[in-house]
Design a protein around this motif. Structure first.
Motif, PDB file in Angstrom:
ATOM      1  N   ASN A  74       3.826   4.990 -11.098  1.00 44.28           N
ATOM      2  CA  ASN A  74       3.172   4.534  -9.867  1.00 44.28           C
ATOM      3  C   ASN A  74       2.662   3.106 -10.021  1.00 44.28           C
ATOM      4  O   ASN A  74       2.761   2.293  -9.102  1.00 44.28           O
ATOM      5  CB  ASN A  74       2.006   5.468  -9.524  1.00 44.28           C
ATOM      6  CG  ASN A  74       2.469   6.836  -9.062  1.00 44.28           C
ATOM      7  OD1 ASN A  74       3.606   7.010  -8.622  1.00 44.28           O
ATOM      8  ND2 ASN A  74       1.605   7.816  -9.167  1.00 44.28           N
ATOM      9  N   LEU A 153      -0.833  10.500   3.938  1.00 48.74           N
ATOM     10  CA  LEU A 153      -1.543  10.519   2.665  1.00 48.74           C
ATOM     11  C   LEU A 153      -1.494  11.879   1.976  1.00 48.74           C
ATOM     12  O   LEU A 153      -2.042  12.041   0.891  1.00 48.74           O
ATOM     13  CB  LEU A 153      -3.005  10.105   2.869  1.00 48.74           C
ATOM     14  CG  LEU A 153      -3.213   8.686   3.390  1.00 48.74           C
ATOM     15  CD1 LEU A 153      -4.690   8.433   3.671  1.00 48.74           C
ATOM     16  CD2 LEU A 153      -2.682   7.659   2.405  1.00 48.74           C
ATOM     17  N   ALA A 159       2.845   9.297   0.370  1.00 45.13           N
ATOM     18  CA  ALA A 159       1.459   8.990  -0.027  1.00 45.13           C
ATOM     19  C   ALA A 159       1.377   7.706  -0.850  1.00 45.13           C
ATOM     20  O   ALA A 159       0.596   6.798  -0.535  1.00 45.13           O
ATOM     21  CB  ALA A 159       0.864  10.164  -0.805  1.00 45.13           C
ATOM     22  N   MET A 160       2.172   7.586  -1.907  1.00 48.19           N
ATOM     23  CA  MET A 160       2.082   6.408  -2.780  1.00 48.19           C
ATOM     24  C   MET A 160       2.558   5.159  -2.049  1.00 48.19           C
ATOM     25  O   MET A 160       1.967   4.078  -2.196  1.00 48.19           O
ATOM     26  CB  MET A 160       2.923   6.631  -4.043  1.00 48.19           C
ATOM     27  CG  MET A 160       2.630   5.604  -5.140  1.00 48.19           C
ATOM     28  SD  MET A 160       0.931   5.758  -5.737  1.00 48.19           S
ATOM     29  CE  MET A 160       0.492   4.051  -5.997  1.00 48.19           C
ATOM     30  N   ASN A 161       3.624   5.291  -1.254  1.00 49.16           N
ATOM     31  CA  ASN A 161       4.123   4.131  -0.508  1.00 49.16           C
ATOM     32  C   ASN A 161       3.095   3.633   0.499  1.00 49.16           C
ATOM     33  O   ASN A 161       2.991   2.427   0.751  1.00 49.16           O
ATOM     34  CB  ASN A 161       5.428   4.480   0.213  1.00 49.16           C
ATOM     35  CG  ASN A 161       6.579   4.703  -0.761  1.00 49.16           C
ATOM     36  OD1 ASN A 161       6.601   4.118  -1.839  1.00 49.16           O
ATOM     37  ND2 ASN A 161       7.512   5.559  -0.394  1.00 49.16           N
ATOM     38  N   ILE A 163      -0.194   3.784   0.128  1.00 46.00           N
ATOM     39  CA  ILE A 163      -1.208   3.050  -0.636  1.00 46.00           C
ATOM     40  C   ILE A 163      -0.694   1.666  -1.017  1.00 46.00           C
ATOM     41  O   ILE A 163      -1.419   0.668  -0.938  1.00 46.00           O
ATOM     42  CB  ILE A 163      -1.610   3.842  -1.889  1.00 46.00           C
ATOM     43  CG1 ILE A 163      -2.345   5.129  -1.487  1.00 46.00           C
ATOM     44  CG2 ILE A 163      -2.496   3.005  -2.809  1.00 46.00           C
ATOM     45  CD1 ILE A 163      -2.646   6.046  -2.647  1.00 46.00           C
ATOM     46  N   VAL A 235      -6.921   3.715  -4.231  1.00 44.04           N
ATOM     47  CA  VAL A 235      -6.482   5.081  -4.517  1.00 44.04           C
ATOM     48  C   VAL A 235      -7.661   6.041  -4.460  1.00 44.04           C
ATOM     49  O   VAL A 235      -7.576   7.125  -3.874  1.00 44.04           O
ATOM     50  CB  VAL A 235      -5.795   5.149  -5.893  1.00 44.04           C
ATOM     51  CG1 VAL A 235      -5.404   6.575  -6.234  1.00 44.04           C
ATOM     52  CG2 VAL A 235      -4.569   4.244  -5.922  1.00 44.04           C
ATOM     53  N   THR A 239      -6.937   8.648  -1.433  1.00 43.65           N
ATOM     54  CA  THR A 239      -6.383   9.950  -1.814  1.00 43.65           C
ATOM     55  C   THR A 239      -7.109  10.592  -2.990  1.00 43.65           C
ATOM     56  O   THR A 239      -6.932  11.783  -3.237  1.00 43.65           O
ATOM     57  CB  THR A 239      -4.895   9.819  -2.191  1.00 43.65           C
ATOM     58  OG1 THR A 239      -4.778   8.998  -3.361  1.00 43.65           O
ATOM     59  CG2 THR A 239      -4.094   9.207  -1.052  1.00 43.65           C
ATOM     60  N   THR A 247      -0.506  10.438  -6.685  1.00 47.99           N
ATOM     61  CA  THR A 247      -0.813   9.030  -6.430  1.00 47.99           C
ATOM     62  C   THR A 247      -1.755   8.448  -7.480  1.00 47.99           C
ATOM     63  O   THR A 247      -2.328   7.384  -7.277  1.00 47.99           O
ATOM     64  CB  THR A 247      -1.439   8.846  -5.029  1.00 47.99           C
ATOM     65  OG1 THR A 247      -2.655   9.607  -4.953  1.00 47.99           O
ATOM     66  CG2 THR A 247      -0.489   9.285  -3.934  1.00 47.99           C
TER      67      THR A 247
END
Length: 295
Positions: A74, A153, A159-161, A163, A235, A239, A247
């Motif tokens: 990540n 999220l 979710a990671m994209n 953020i 982060v 999340t 994440t």
């Protein structure tokens, strides 16, 4: 070269240097030494308990952890995408504003505003925008795009994209201001001479602007790499590392290991690894951009 001729002058210089050195020692060097020590022991972080020396076992445990490997992936995505978008977008924005078109001061202020707010506040704002019942999904429903409604999220694939997108949005204005300052150092005569020779705006951009901004762009890339490695606030606010740790970044994993699970040794080991990654990123960036240290 300025030489110090008298003891009185030397004492005056020391009076200015010593406070800074003391602060640097107390808040930088000693904590780093402490982190190195705790990364080599097994300790639950509770006062009164005895740390047990375990050598490199905490580092081995970190690299054997699937959660830590995922956090590194990540982090790599965060660094790569941030570097690919932050500086290029900031450069284009700075060049556009530097033309001093109508309303350029307003645009400069608007672009810079996100960098004024703490990242925790930015993260909370975007959390309420992208939460399942947030304003973004409500907007999609309002314009008839209900098929695109997604728990941004919560869904593992987004979710990671999400953020990373927020991190890019929050940082562009900061690098824009740095590059804009660099643009003001380029003499107008250079552009005028190139225009007389028939160089188009595109050629002036690639053959004058970018080469003369190389030190500034290199600094922005270096700061971006280090800043992306150390991202924690976004982060944590958006999340908390979820869903199911998907994440997590090394920084959030370090926090959880040390203060949530009381694995202070593993948390310290992750902190040292983050520091080493920052050092490696700095050296790698300097090498790739061709920066040489003056001797």
């Amino acid at each position: 070269m300025i030489t110090i001729k008298s003891k009185k002058t030397k004492m005056g210089v020391l009076l200015f240097i010593v406070p800074a050195l003391v602060i640097y020692l107390l808040f930088q060097i000693i904590p780093i030494i402490g982190s190195v020590y705790f990364s080599l022991v097994n300790w639950n972080g509770i006062a009164g308990s005895t740390p047990q020396f375990v050598g490199l076992q905490n580092y081995i445990a970190a690299f054997k952890s699937a959660d830590f490997i995922l956090a590194l992936k990540n982090m790599a995505s965060m660094v790569i995408i941030s570097v690919l978008f932050h500086t290029p977008i900031a450069l284009l924005m700075a060049v556009a504003i530097n033309t001093k078109c109508k309303g350029y001061r307003l645009f400069k202020a608007l672009f810079f505003v996100p960098t004024v707010f703490p990242l925790t506040a930015v993260g909370l704002m975007w959390y309420f925008i992208f939460m399942p019942t947030g304003s973004f999904n409500s907007l999609l429903e309002a314009v008839g795009l209900s098929s695109l409604v997604t728990p941004w999220l919560v869904e593992p694939s987004t979710a990671m994209n999400t953020i990373i997108f927020v991190n890019v949005w929050a940082g562009v204005g900061y690098y824009m201001v740095i590059i804009l300052a660099g643009l003001t150092t380029i003499p107008d005569d250079v552009y005028e001479a190139a225009a007389i020779d028939g160089a188009t705006p595109v050629k002036r951009f690639f053959h004058i602007t970018i080469p003369m901004l190389k030190p500034i762009l290199s600094m922005c890339i270096l700061m971006d790499i280090i800043g992306s490695v150390k991202v924690f606030d976004l982060v944590f606010a958006m999340t908390g590392g979820g869903p199911n740790g998907l994440t997590n970044l090394p920084t959030t994993l370090m926090y959880n290991e040390a203060f949530k699970y009381n694995h202070y040794g593993v948390g310290s080991a992750i902190g040292i690894i983050i520091m080493l990654i920052c050092i490696a990123g700095t050296l790698g960036s300097n090498f790739l951009t061709g920066r040489k240290k003056d001797v």
